[in-house]
Design a protein around this motif. Structure first.
Motif, PDB file in Angstrom:
ATOM      1  N   PRO A 254       0.728  -1.230   0.142  1.00  0.00           N
ATOM      2  CA  PRO A 254      -0.082   0.101  -0.059  1.00  0.00           C
ATOM      3  C   PRO A 254       0.858   1.313   0.115  1.00  0.00           C
ATOM      4  O   PRO A 254       1.892   1.313   0.561  1.00  0.00           O
ATOM      5  CB  PRO A 254      -0.815  -0.175   1.269  1.00  0.00           C
ATOM      6  CG  PRO A 254      -0.624  -1.507   1.710  1.00  0.00           C
ATOM      7  CD  PRO A 254       0.575  -1.990   1.153  1.00  0.00           C
ATOM      8  N   VAL A 292      -4.203   5.571  -0.617  1.00  0.00           N
ATOM      9  CA  VAL A 292      -5.185   4.546  -1.222  1.00  0.00           C
ATOM     10  C   VAL A 292      -6.224   4.305  -0.212  1.00  0.00           C
ATOM     11  O   VAL A 292      -5.719   4.264   1.156  1.00  0.00           O
ATOM     12  CB  VAL A 292      -4.414   3.281  -1.452  1.00  0.00           C
ATOM     13  CG1 VAL A 292      -3.763   2.771  -0.463  1.00  0.00           C
ATOM     14  CG2 VAL A 292      -5.390   2.260  -2.016  1.00  0.00           C
ATOM     15  N   ASN A 296     -10.475  -0.057  -0.025  1.00  0.00           N
ATOM     16  CA  ASN A 296      -9.810  -1.000  -1.076  1.00  0.00           C
ATOM     17  C   ASN A 296      -8.387  -1.859  -0.805  1.00  0.00           C
ATOM     18  O   ASN A 296      -8.293  -2.698  -1.605  1.00  0.00           O
ATOM     19  CB  ASN A 296      -9.513   0.068  -2.234  1.00  0.00           C
ATOM     20  CG  ASN A 296     -10.947   0.598  -2.932  1.00  0.00           C
ATOM     21  OD1 ASN A 296     -11.823  -0.110  -3.061  1.00  0.00           O
ATOM     22  ND2 ASN A 296     -10.956   2.031  -2.866  1.00  0.00           N
ATOM     23  N   CYS A 322      -0.782  -1.342  -3.938  1.00  0.00           N
ATOM     24  CA  CYS A 322      -2.250  -1.109  -3.627  1.00  0.00           C
ATOM     25  C   CYS A 322      -2.799   0.159  -4.388  1.00  0.00           C
ATOM     26  O   CYS A 322      -1.931   1.351  -3.985  1.00  0.00           O
ATOM     27  CB  CYS A 322      -2.540  -0.992  -2.271  1.00  0.00           C
ATOM     28  SG  CYS A 322      -2.062  -2.896  -1.552  1.00  0.00           S
ATOM     29  N   TYR A 323      -3.658   0.184  -5.015  1.00  0.00           N
ATOM     30  CA  TYR A 323      -3.951   1.537  -5.606  1.00  0.00           C
ATOM     31  C   TYR A 323      -5.659   1.543  -5.865  1.00  0.00           C
ATOM     32  O   TYR A 323      -6.186   0.465  -5.800  1.00  0.00           O
ATOM     33  CB  TYR A 323      -3.445   1.747  -7.068  1.00  0.00           C
ATOM     34  CG  TYR A 323      -3.843   0.493  -8.078  1.00  0.00           C
ATOM     35  CD1 TYR A 323      -2.979  -0.696  -8.096  1.00  0.00           C
ATOM     36  CD2 TYR A 323      -4.951   0.559  -9.042  1.00  0.00           C
ATOM     37  CE1 TYR A 323      -3.254  -1.838  -8.849  1.00  0.00           C
ATOM     38  CE2 TYR A 323      -5.271  -0.688  -9.576  1.00  0.00           C
ATOM     39  CZ  TYR A 323      -4.385  -1.722  -9.461  1.00  0.00           C
ATOM     40  OH  TYR A 323      -4.764  -2.825 -10.391  1.00  0.00           O
ATOM     41  N   ASP A 324      -6.061   2.881  -5.913  1.00  0.00           N
ATOM     42  CA  ASP A 324      -7.602   3.113  -6.455  1.00  0.00           C
ATOM     43  C   ASP A 324      -7.695   4.401  -7.284  1.00  0.00           C
ATOM     44  O   ASP A 324      -6.574   4.885  -7.772  1.00  0.00           O
ATOM     45  CB  ASP A 324      -8.398   2.852  -5.297  1.00  0.00           C
ATOM     46  CG  ASP A 324      -8.201   3.788  -4.187  1.00  0.00           C
ATOM     47  OD1 ASP A 324      -7.265   4.675  -4.310  1.00  0.00           O
ATOM     48  OD2 ASP A 324      -8.456   3.710  -3.045  1.00  0.00           O
ATOM     49  N   SER A 326      -8.327   7.295  -6.034  1.00  0.00           N
ATOM     50  CA  SER A 326      -7.814   8.525  -5.067  1.00  0.00           C
ATOM     51  C   SER A 326      -7.018   9.496  -6.107  1.00  0.00           C
ATOM     52  O   SER A 326      -5.895   8.812  -6.523  1.00  0.00           O
ATOM     53  CB  SER A 326      -7.217   8.100  -3.620  1.00  0.00           C
ATOM     54  OG  SER A 326      -7.691   7.168  -3.179  1.00  0.00           O
ATOM     55  N   PRO A 409     -11.209  -1.313  -7.801  1.00  0.00           N
ATOM     56  CA  PRO A 409     -11.585  -0.939  -6.347  1.00  0.00           C
ATOM     57  C   PRO A 409     -12.923  -1.126  -6.197  1.00  0.00           C
ATOM     58  O   PRO A 409     -13.681  -1.034  -6.999  1.00  0.00           O
ATOM     59  CB  PRO A 409     -11.109   0.368  -6.517  1.00  0.00           C
ATOM     60  CG  PRO A 409     -10.249   0.819  -7.900  1.00  0.00           C
ATOM     61  CD  PRO A 409     -10.678  -0.568  -8.550  1.00  0.00           C
TER      62      PRO A 409
END
Ligand SMILES: NC(=O)c1ccc[n+]([C@@H]2O[C@H](COP(=O)([O-])OP(=O)(O)OC[C@H]3O[C@@H](n4cnc5c(N)ncnc54)[C@H](O)[C@@H]3O)[C@@H](O)[C@H]2O)c1
Ligand SMILES: C[C@@H](CO)CCC[C@@H](C)[C@H]1CC[C@H]2[C@@H]3[C@H](O)C=C4C[C@@H](O)CC[C@]4(C)[C@H]3CC[C@]12C
Length: 432
Positions: A254, A292, A296, A322-324, A326, A409
């Motif tokens: 993350p 992030v 998620n 870890c990504y989304d 945002s 996500p």
């Protein structure tokens, strides 16, 4: 017929019937996949009148199939009472229909665990220490999957480098060895972006992915320990566990996590209240930080944990950021997305506090921490390390998790923002 088939034959016939019933049902529901996750089975009974007695048998069969076949997995979440761990625990209960038992292992157990004990999944709270190999082995024994999220997250000098190493590195070694000794095959490790950077040279990492070359040089005990632990986890992929099968491991990295329960956000909020509803900009708005949403990150853990078995060859030994959705913003501007609607404002102070002055303050803080250590723990947010991290661009742009295990996500940016604002607002003494 009974004599020809015998008891085993009847059982086989019954199983085939159940399997047929299950497939019929799945076909009726369609086998679409939502965000890499098979649609949950409809739990409410469908009308059986049209099928008469056969329909009633079908319903009985379905019930038995669900209770005996579906709920059979035992998961262990270490650090399950921490900020991220709690979200992973709740997400597993909501989104892993095959779960039969969830073991929550933590040094400090949260009282909220009690309310989870009434559902269909057995929730077992285990107070334990990852640095104690025997405690870890006892918790791991019989688990199918381990999500190892326990860690000492300390960049403020609260704990000694030795303690950080013991928890993050020795603790992870203990988890790996426990898997090998007890025959647990699937291990997900919560790593960190800090394994990569920002490095001590302050090189920007701009929209990088898992393959972007970057000089990862660390001196601080926290990133050093995370890097070492991650390496151990990845090297353990393929090791033979008890029973002869290979261990399958992966690491999730993350970036800065935010959301309900985020302690640093809480600290900034209270600091803002103390300063009369103001926070002061210390970092240029142009320095971007990857952030992030905790929901998620939790979702990614749940998803990869389930896919480790099915896609062992692809996912085993891999790392995933870890990504989304945002947005990329500076650390402070990003925090204001939540703190702003809760009544705080960010005051521009670039001229008042140039970087050299901040660095001087940070060094003074470090010196004070060292001088005061025999008397009290002085651990402010600002120190040379946090200033360097906050002042270096680090953003990720990748789709590796989507390509490898279908991650999308679960929470949009709007959802994530709304949930986080609601949580800040619920904190005592809202500034509004
Ligand atoms: N917070 C972030 O922004 C962030 C970003 C990237 C990675 N991570 C990683 O995610 C994981 C969880 O972080 P978090 O932010 O939820 O931190 P946290 O401090 O809220 O949670 C960590 C949990 O681990 C437990 N723990 C600590 N020492 C332990 C020990 N010796 N034995 C058993 N349990 C122990 C703590 O009690 C706590 O509940 C950590 O491994 C961290 O390195 C966090
Ligand atoms: C100079 C201050 C004035 O407002 C701002 C200081 C902000 C820092 C306290 C934080 C800036 C970046 C944060 C880190 C980053 O989000 C990623 C992290 C990785 C994770 O594994 C642990 C937490 C952290 C190191 C996080 C810690 C706080 C910051 C340094």
């Amino acid at each position: 017929m009974a004599r020809v088939l015998g008891t085993e034959g009847w059982r086989l016939g019954w199983c085939l019937f159940l399997e047929w019933a299950r497939r019929e049902e799945e076909q009726a529901e369609g086998d679409g996949v939502v965000a890499g996750w098979p649609r949950r089975r409809e739990k409410t009974a469908r009308p059986v009148a049209s099928l008469g007695i056969l329909g009633a048998w079908l319903q009985v069969g379905r019930g038995m199939a669900e209770s005996t076949e579906v709920r059979k997995l035992v998961y262990l979440v270490t650090g399950g009472c921490g900020f991220l761990g709690e979200h992973v625990v709740r997400m597993l209960l909501q989104r892993e229909p095959r779960l039969s038992e969830l073991r929550v292992f933590d040094l400090h157990l949260g009282p909220w665990l009690e309310e989870l004990k009434t559902g269909p999944v057995q929730v077992t709270a285990i107070q334990g220490d990852v640095t104690q190999a025997h405690e870890v082995a006892a918790a791991v024994a019989g688990a199918h999957v381990v999500i190892h999220a326990a860690g000492l997250v300390d960049v403020f000098g609260r704990a000694s480098p030795k303690t950080i190493h013991e928890v993050n590195v020795q603790g992870t070694k203990n988890v790996i060895e426990a898997c090998v000794q007890t025959g647990t095959r699937f291990l997900v490790y919560t790593s960190s972006m800090e394994v990569v950077g920002p490095n001590i040279k302050g090189h920007p990492f701009y929209r990088g992915n898992e393959d972007t070359p970057y000089e990862a040089v660390h001196k601080h005990p926290y990133p050093c320990s995370k890097a070492q632990a991650e390496r151990l986890v990845l090297e353990a992929n393929g090791r033979e566990v008890r029973g002869g099968l290979p261990l399958v491991t992966c690491a999730l990295r993350p970036t800065g996590i935010y959301g309900e329960g985020h302690q640093i956000m809480r600290d900034f909020y209270h600091q803002g209240l103390r300063l009369g509803g103001r926070l002061f900009r210390a970092i240029p708005a142009s320095v971007e930080h990857g952030r992030v949403y905790v929901g998620n990150v939790a979702w990614m853990h749940v998803l990869v944990a389930r896919e480790l078995e099915r896609r062992a060859a692809l996912v085993g030994g891999q790392v995933y950021f870890c990504y989304d959705e945002s947005p990329y913003k500076s650390y402070e501007d990003f925090n204001m997305e939540f703190l702003g609607p809760c009544g705080l404002r960010l005051v521009e102070t670039r001229l008042l506090a140039p970087y050299w002055l901040l660095m001087l303050l940070a060094v003074l803080n470090a010196l004070l921490q060292w001088l005061l250590r025999p008397l009290l723990l002085y651990a402010p947010l600002l120190n040379p390390y946090t200033l360097a991290v906050a002042n270096t661009t680090f953003t990720v742009s990748t789709d590796k998790a989507q390509r490898h295990f279908g991650y999308e996500p679960l929470f949009s940016w709007e959802d994530s923002r709304t949930r986080t604002i609601r949580w800040v607002r619920a904190m005592e003494g809202s500034a509004q």
